[in-house]
Design an enzyme around this catalytic site. Structure first.
Site, PDB file in Angstrom:
ATOM      1  N   LYS A 156     -19.497  24.970 -44.109  1.00  0.00           N
ATOM      2  CA  LYS A 156     -19.503  25.812 -45.310  1.00  0.00           C
ATOM      3  C   LYS A 156     -18.201  26.600 -45.473  1.00  0.00           C
ATOM      4  O   LYS A 156     -17.655  26.673 -46.566  1.00  0.00           O
ATOM      5  CB  LYS A 156     -20.650  26.817 -45.197  1.00  0.00           C
ATOM      6  CG  LYS A 156     -21.729  26.581 -46.181  1.00  0.00           C
ATOM      7  CD  LYS A 156     -22.806  27.627 -46.123  1.00  0.00           C
ATOM      8  CE  LYS A 156     -22.889  28.345 -44.801  1.00  0.00           C
ATOM      9  NZ  LYS A 156     -23.543  29.643 -44.878  1.00  0.00           N
TER      10      LYS A 156
ATOM     11  N   ARG B  95     -30.475  34.491 -48.738  1.00  0.00           N
ATOM     12  CA  ARG B  95     -31.015  33.867 -47.530  1.00  0.00           C
ATOM     13  C   ARG B  95     -32.513  33.707 -47.587  1.00  0.00           C
ATOM     14  O   ARG B  95     -33.097  33.051 -46.726  1.00  0.00           O
ATOM     15  CB  ARG B  95     -30.698  34.723 -46.323  1.00  0.00           C
ATOM     16  CG  ARG B  95     -29.462  34.257 -45.664  1.00  0.00           C
ATOM     17  CD  ARG B  95     -29.284  34.892 -44.329  1.00  0.00           C
ATOM     18  NE  ARG B  95     -27.872  34.771 -44.060  1.00  0.00           N
ATOM     19  CZ  ARG B  95     -27.304  34.984 -42.915  1.00  0.00           C
ATOM     20  NH1 ARG B  95     -28.007  35.359 -41.896  1.00  0.00           N
ATOM     21  NH2 ARG B  95     -26.031  34.821 -42.767  1.00  0.00           N
TER      22      ARG B  95
ATOM     23  N   ARG C 187     -17.425  23.228 -29.565  1.00  0.00           N
ATOM     24  CA  ARG C 187     -16.369  24.183 -29.898  1.00  0.00           C
ATOM     25  C   ARG C 187     -15.881  24.889 -28.627  1.00  0.00           C
ATOM     26  O   ARG C 187     -16.682  25.276 -27.784  1.00  0.00           O
ATOM     27  CB  ARG C 187     -16.981  25.203 -30.862  1.00  0.00           C
ATOM     28  CG  ARG C 187     -16.008  25.942 -31.703  1.00  0.00           C
ATOM     29  CD  ARG C 187     -16.602  26.307 -33.026  1.00  0.00           C
ATOM     30  NE  ARG C 187     -17.721  27.256 -32.908  1.00  0.00           N
ATOM     31  CZ  ARG C 187     -18.413  27.680 -33.965  1.00  0.00           C
ATOM     32  NH1 ARG C 187     -18.127  27.239 -35.168  1.00  0.00           N
ATOM     33  NH2 ARG C 187     -19.398  28.535 -33.806  1.00  0.00           N
TER      34      ARG C 187
ATOM     35  N   ARG D  37     -18.130  29.898 -26.270  1.00  0.00           N
ATOM     36  CA  ARG D  37     -18.847  31.148 -26.560  1.00  0.00           C
ATOM     37  C   ARG D  37     -20.302  30.988 -26.154  1.00  0.00           C
ATOM     38  O   ARG D  37     -20.880  29.915 -26.340  1.00  0.00           O
ATOM     39  CB  ARG D  37     -18.772  31.458 -28.056  1.00  0.00           C
ATOM     40  CG  ARG D  37     -17.493  32.143 -28.468  1.00  0.00           C
ATOM     41  CD  ARG D  37     -17.415  32.299 -29.969  1.00  0.00           C
ATOM     42  NE  ARG D  37     -18.730  32.500 -30.592  1.00  0.00           N
ATOM     43  CZ  ARG D  37     -18.938  32.499 -31.904  1.00  0.00           C
ATOM     44  NH1 ARG D  37     -17.928  32.297 -32.725  1.00  0.00           N
ATOM     45  NH2 ARG D  37     -20.131  32.695 -32.404  1.00  0.00           N
TER      46      ARG D  37
ATOM     47  N   ARG E 106     -30.867  29.030 -32.869  1.00  0.00           N
ATOM     48  CA  ARG E 106     -30.321  29.693 -34.062  1.00  0.00           C
ATOM     49  C   ARG E 106     -30.614  28.873 -35.308  1.00  0.00           C
ATOM     50  O   ARG E 106     -30.992  29.392 -36.342  1.00  0.00           O
ATOM     51  CB  ARG E 106     -28.799  29.823 -33.926  1.00  0.00           C
ATOM     52  CG  ARG E 106     -28.320  31.193 -33.526  1.00  0.00           C
ATOM     53  CD  ARG E 106     -26.918  31.120 -32.970  1.00  0.00           C
ATOM     54  NE  ARG E 106     -25.887  30.965 -33.985  1.00  0.00           N
ATOM     55  CZ  ARG E 106     -24.644  30.530 -33.724  1.00  0.00           C
ATOM     56  NH1 ARG E 106     -24.297  30.182 -32.522  1.00  0.00           N
ATOM     57  NH2 ARG E 106     -23.769  30.442 -34.684  1.00  0.00           N
TER      58      ARG E 106
END
Ligand code: AMP
Length: 231
Positions: free
Chosen positions: A28, A103, A142, A175, A186
């Site tokens: 996004k 949301r 990542r 992370r 999540r």
């Protein structure tokens, strides 16, 4: 292919208000940057706006901080007020791409009502769609340099030497919230309200569904084509 040119007409003020919807890792942010450049629209990302307000220590930031620190959503009235304030700035004179908001269906209804009071409406909802397991792989791959903040991806954007930053040779880190099990959790939390928001706009014929597994420029091109020609 839905009804070509379907959905409501642009706002009577002539501003273009687009919603960009997609889970973490769908691309996004990348698409918003490309589209805002191409179309001359402001990119208003709720999380970034709230974080900036907290850094600035503004009254809005003070109100939002308590909720953000708990990991809760900021109440709707504060969130809407923030967006309407951002939309009133010169940067949004031609319109804006809203990212991270609404949301929930409650927020979507409130946004529609608030825009309608000003003779405005959302032109299009763009949904960037990527299967769950690909999202997990994207985010879990990542790696970030703790020294300079540069980010890499083990498959799609690896450093020259595996595990080391190109800029300073520092060992790259993952992370904590990018670990696969955390990403999956999540995503599961995000996806249900997001699908409800999409369903709400789908019923109004406003959603352009875009295959987010394509290369980045192809995703941008598909969105722009849809905006020009209907979809
Ligand atoms: P994000 O970077 O999108 O994960 O957002 C960071 C934080 O900002 C969230 O945990 C919420 O506290 C707040 N936030 C972002 N978007 C919204 C929204 N649409 N409604 C309420 N709170 C939001």
């Amino acid at each position: 292919m839905t009804d070509p040119g379907g959905g409501p007409a642009a706002s009577s003020t002539g501003r273009r208000i687009l919603l960009l919807v997609g889970p973490v890792g769908a691309g996004k942010g990348t698409q918003a940057a490309a589209l805002s450049g191409e179309l001359g629209l402001a990119h208003l990302a709720s999380g970034n706006l709230f974080r900036q307000a907290v850094i600035d220590g503004s009254p809005l930031g003070e109100q939002a901080r308590v909720y953000m620190e708990r990991g809760d959503l900021v109440p709707d009235d504060i969130t809407i007020e923030m967006f309407m304030h951002e939309l009133s700035k010169p940067a949004a004179a031609r319109g804006a791409i809203l990212d991270g908001f609404p949301r929930t269906v409650t927020q979507a209804r409130a946004l529609d009502a608030t825009l309608a009071e000003r003779g405005e409406q959302i032109e299009r909802v763009i949904s960037i769609e990527v299967p769950m397991e690909e999202l997990v792989a994207r985010v879990a791959g990542r790696r970030v340099c703790p020294e300079c903040g540069t980010s890499y991806h083990v498959d799609s954007d690896p450093p020259r030497v595996a595990g080391r930053c190109d800029n300073d040779g520092t060992e790259l880190q993952q992370r904590d919230d990018d670990r696969p099990e955390v990403v999956r959790a999540r995503l599961e939390k995000q996806v249900r309200p997001m699908l409800e928001v999409l369903d709400y706009y789908d019923q109004k014929g406003m959603v352009q569904h875009v295959d987010g597994t394509q290369p980045i420029p192809a995703v941008t091109a598909e969105i722009l084509d849809g905006l020009r020609d209907g979809w």
